[in-house]
Design a protein around this motif. Structure first.
Motif, PDB file in Angstrom:
ATOM      1  N   THR A  14       0.805  -1.224   0.000  1.00 25.32           N
ATOM      2  CA  THR A  14       0.000   0.000   0.000  1.00 25.32           C
ATOM      3  C   THR A  14       0.839   1.276   0.000  1.00 25.32           C
ATOM      4  OG1 THR A  14      -0.126   0.024   2.435  1.00 25.32           O
ATOM      5  CG2 THR A  14      -1.839  -1.193   1.260  1.00 25.32           C
ATOM      6  N   ASP A  15       2.155   1.159  -0.060  1.00 23.06           N
ATOM      7  CA  ASP A  15       3.017   2.339   0.065  1.00 23.06           C
ATOM      8  C   ASP A  15       2.815   3.321  -1.091  1.00 23.06           C
ATOM      9  OD1 ASP A  15       5.398   3.648   1.427  1.00 23.06           O
ATOM     10  OD2 ASP A  15       6.160   3.414  -0.602  1.00 23.06           O
ATOM     11  N   GLN A  20       4.014   5.792  -6.752  1.00 19.28           N
ATOM     12  CA  GLN A  20       4.505   6.934  -7.523  1.00 19.28           C
ATOM     13  C   GLN A  20       5.659   6.527  -8.426  1.00 19.28           C
ATOM     14  OE1 GLN A  20       5.331   9.710  -4.337  1.00 19.28           O
ATOM     15  NE2 GLN A  20       3.304  10.653  -4.461  1.00 19.28           N
ATOM     16  N   LYS A  21       6.560   5.694  -7.920  1.00 15.92           N
ATOM     17  CA  LYS A  21       7.696   5.248  -8.731  1.00 15.92           C
ATOM     18  C   LYS A  21       7.247   4.382  -9.902  1.00 15.92           C
ATOM     19  CE  LYS A  21      11.134   5.465  -5.038  1.00 15.92           C
ATOM     20  NZ  LYS A  21      12.060   4.701  -4.161  1.00 15.92           N
ATOM     21  N   MET A  22       6.124   3.675  -9.724  1.00 10.74           N
ATOM     22  CA  MET A  22       5.593   2.844 -10.810  1.00 10.74           C
ATOM     23  C   MET A  22       4.672   3.633 -11.733  1.00 10.74           C
ATOM     24  SD  MET A  22       4.786  -0.861  -8.995  1.00 10.74           S
ATOM     25  CE  MET A  22       3.670  -0.169  -7.772  1.00 10.74           C
ATOM     26  N   GLY A  23       4.415   4.895 -11.387  1.00  9.74           N
ATOM     27  CA  GLY A  23       3.524   5.724 -12.204  1.00  9.74           C
ATOM     28  C   GLY A  23       2.070   5.331 -12.084  1.00  9.74           C
ATOM     29  N   GLU A  25      -1.513   5.795  -9.837  1.00 11.43           N
ATOM     30  CA  GLU A  25      -2.189   6.648  -8.852  1.00 11.43           C
ATOM     31  C   GLU A  25      -3.138   5.863  -7.964  1.00 11.43           C
ATOM     32  OE1 GLU A  25      -4.102   9.954 -10.659  1.00 11.43           O
ATOM     33  OE2 GLU A  25      -2.275  10.737 -11.605  1.00 11.43           O
ATOM     34  N   ASP A  26      -3.900   4.970  -8.536  1.00 12.68           N
ATOM     35  CA  ASP A  26      -4.929   4.249  -7.782  1.00 12.68           C
ATOM     36  C   ASP A  26      -4.301   3.211  -6.863  1.00 12.68           C
ATOM     37  OD1 ASP A  26      -7.916   3.549  -7.507  1.00 12.68           O
ATOM     38  OD2 ASP A  26      -6.975   1.620  -7.941  1.00 12.68           O
ATOM     39  N   MET A  27      -4.761   3.183  -5.606  1.00 14.39           N
ATOM     40  CA  MET A  27      -4.199   2.274  -4.626  1.00 14.39           C
ATOM     41  C   MET A  27      -4.427   0.807  -4.996  1.00 14.39           C
ATOM     42  SD  MET A  27      -4.571   0.207  -1.784  1.00 14.39           S
ATOM     43  CE  MET A  27      -6.286   0.440  -1.359  1.00 14.39           C
ATOM     44  N   CYS A  28      -5.631   0.482  -5.469  1.00 13.44           N
ATOM     45  CA  CYS A  28      -5.935  -0.906  -5.839  1.00 13.44           C
ATOM     46  C   CYS A  28      -5.096  -1.361  -7.035  1.00 13.44           C
ATOM     47  CB  CYS A  28      -7.423  -1.052  -6.146  1.00 13.44           C
ATOM     48  SG  CYS A  28      -8.489  -0.800  -4.712  1.00 13.44           S
ATOM     49  N   ASP A  29      -4.921  -0.464  -8.012  1.00 14.77           N
ATOM     50  CA  ASP A  29      -4.076  -0.798  -9.167  1.00 14.77           C
ATOM     51  C   ASP A  29      -2.635  -1.026  -8.724  1.00 14.77           C
ATOM     52  OD1 ASP A  29      -6.260  -0.534 -10.807  1.00 14.77           O
ATOM     53  OD2 ASP A  29      -5.756   1.489 -11.491  1.00 14.77           O
ATOM     54  N   GLY A  30      -2.184  -0.224  -7.759  1.00 16.20           N
ATOM     55  CA  GLY A  30      -0.827  -0.396  -7.244  1.00 16.20           C
ATOM     56  C   GLY A  30      -0.656  -1.739  -6.562  1.00 16.20           C
TER      57      GLY A  30
END
Length: 236
Positions: A14-15, A20-23, A25-30
């Motif tokens: 959840t960091d 941001q480093k992966m480009g 924005e959405d938390m679930c997508d991250g």
């Protein structure tokens, strides 16, 4: 090639800085993207990522559900993270570590109390000397609350949280992450400074959550270049 093992805290998925480093924005997508990297790393390199069960596992599922993540993201949690209860009875932790932890907690508590006393004293002093143009007691109370007490309470909350929580293990999942990592000789992945501090005390490897996805990407890219065969993985 030695098998790499990681024990994940909730913040490993959840960091904000990792997203941001992966480009993303959405938390679930991250979360989904990191879990996909974990899946590829496990299938291609035999890298295992554990979560303490049930503490961190339940925390992750609840976090995903509360933030509106779809069932696909939750299924990835169930599929690619190895769930294991830490052996709280047999993992040996030096008594010196707990002695230092108790002393550290007492120091933090005393510091928090000192900040509270200072804040209360300052606000009370200002209330005694404040000058208002209020016409009755109700107006005076509202004026004091708005101009003095409200401001001091805001400052107090920020200082108290900083004094009490920074660098402290303040939840059972935090301790489970460290015990399981110690048990498995694995690296801890988290963004919590408290976990980092006590991982160092216990001699456990620590990986910042913000760099974890990039580490997995590096492993996968170099494995592909070197034509490394998949490592047999019997863990479920």
């Amino acid at each position: 090639m030695l098998r790499q093992r990681f024990v994940l805290d909730t913040t490993a998925l959840t960091d904000l800085h990792a997203r941001q480093k992966m480009g993303i924005e959405d938390m679930c997508d991250g979360m989904s993207r990191i879990l996909e990297l974990i899946a590829s790393s496990r299938l291609q390199l035999g890298i295992s990522c554990y979560v303490p069960f049930p503490s961190v596992y339940n925390e992750l599922r609840e976090f995903a559900q509360n933030n509106g993540c779809d069932q696909d993201a939750i299924a990835k949690i169930d599929t690619w993270l190895v769930k294991k209860a830490p052996d709280r009875y047999n993992v040996q932790i030096p008594s010196k570590v707990f002695h230092e932890y108790v002393s550290y907690m007492r120091e933090r508590i005393n510091k928090g109390m000192g900040i509270a006393e200072e804040t209360i004293w300052d606000s009370s002093t200002d209330c005694l000397f404040i000058t208002t143009k209020a016409s009755d007691k109700k107006d005076i109370d509202a004026d004091i609350e708005r101009r003095v007490i409200g401001g001091y309470i805001g400052k107090f909350r920020n200082k108290y949280r900083s004094a009490m929580r920074y660098g402290i293990l303040d939840s059972a999942p935090d301790i489970d992450v460290l015990i399981l990592a110690k048990e498995l000789d694995a690296a801890v992945v988290a963004s919590d400074f408290g976990i980092q501090k006590w991982a160092e005390e216990l001699g456990v490897r620590f990986v910042p959550a913000s760099t974890f996805p990039m580490i997995l990407q590096e492993y996968l890219e170099h494995a592909s270049e070197a034509n490394i065969l998949p490592v047999e993985d019997s863990e479920v």
